[in-house]
Design a protein around this motif. Structure first.
Motif: not given
Lengths: 147, 150
Positions: A32, A35, A39-40, A42-43, A46-47, A50-51, A53-54, A86, A89, A140, B40, B42-43, B46, B134
């Motif tokens: 991860v 990536l 990707n970016s 900031f990936f 940011e993720i 989000m994780f 919160q999820n 999640c 992952s 950050r 999902d 996040i999935c 990713l 994953p």
């Protein structure tokens, strides 16, 4: 400046390595992290929020499902599978393993077992969360140095 | 500290099931293409990022219904990655309906908690392969090789 950035990267890697040694993260987290190259930049920064919160949303759904009578074990299993998806992952190894326990309890329609297992997942999450916050803060700062 | 967000700029595109590259659902034929069907967030992010890191142009939808609608609109993909747990219509039923449409794309069933019976149900419905989450480049390797050689 470059020395500061390197120091921050080393500090971040130290936290990740420690979490891996404790079994809280696994090599998926390294994937991860990597990536951000494709990707970016900031990936990761940011993720991770989000994780979190999820996870909080799914934990709330699991708690509410267990609070109802009768318990809808079908819904419970689906939320559990989603949470395991999640967490595995992102590389949150102990959280993902704790989800297996919950699923087994849910399959057996063992409410007490489900409550115990859910508390176990929450315990793993709360243990991991502060370290994830530290990782985000460091990431950050690294990004600010790169800017 | 507010940072510009590439993930959030893609969110609307992800939710609409269209490519963030902005061609409104039409996929370039020069690259391998994939559709991720997973509810999902996040999935979704990713799996899309992993596929794109392998050079695969990827779209994402959050439900079986959205996948069927997108495919029915004429969108084509080399690879469809489909989660077992989806809202309303699960991954097994969605797979069945995709195959019933005559779609022969490579299909990969994914789930986080796999029992043998679930794996078999997914395979019986028509996925070509089944993996436990994953998703990783290693797990995708043989599928990618097959698609590139085809």
């Amino acid at each position: 400046m470059a020395a500061n950035r390197q120091a921050l990267n080393e500090q971040l890697q130290k936290i990740v390595d420690s979490l891996k040694e404790q079994g809280m993260l696994d090599k998926q987290f390294g994937l991860v992290h990597s990536l951000k190259e494709s990707n970016s930049p900031f990936f990761l920064a940011e993720i991770i929020p989000m994780f979190c919160q999820n996870v909080q949303t799914i934990l709330r759904d699991l708690t509410q499902t267990l609070d109802k009578e009768p318990v809808n074990y079908y819904d419970l299993e689906e939320y559990c599978i989603k949470l395991k998806g999640c967490t595995s992952s992102i590389g949150a190894r102990r959280m993902a393993l704790a989800c297996v326990t919950l699923r087994q309890a849910s399959e057996n329609k063992n409410k007490d077992g489900c409550i115990l297992a859910l508390n176990g997942i929450k315990h793993e999450y709360y243990n991991l969360q502060s370290s994830l916050d530290s990782i985000v803060q460091l990431e950050r700062r690294i990004l600010c140095h790169n800017a | 500290m507010e940072l510009p967000s590439k993930i959030n700029n893609n969110e609307k595109s992800l939710q609409q099931g269209i490519s963030p590259s902005g061609n409104g659902g039409l996929i370039s034929n020069s690259k391998l293409t994939a559709l991720v069907v997973d509810s999902d967030r996040i999935c979704q992010i990713l799996e899309k990022a992993i596929l794109e890191s392998q050079g695969v142009e990827t779209q994402v939808v959050g439900s079986g219904r959205d996948a069927l609608d997108l495919l029915a609109s004429g969108a084509t993909f080399n690879l469809i990655i489909i989660a077992m747990v989806l809202p309303i219509m699960n991954g097994v039923e969605t797979t069945r309906q995709i195959r019933a449409m005559g779609i022969r794309s490579k299909m990969l069933g994914v789930t986080a908690c796999s029992y043998e019976r679930e794996k078999q149900a997914f395979l019986d419905a028509g996925v070509d392969e089944f993996i436990e989450k994953p998703l990783t480049p290693q797990k995708l390797a043989s599928i990618m090789r097959e698609m590139r050689n085809a």
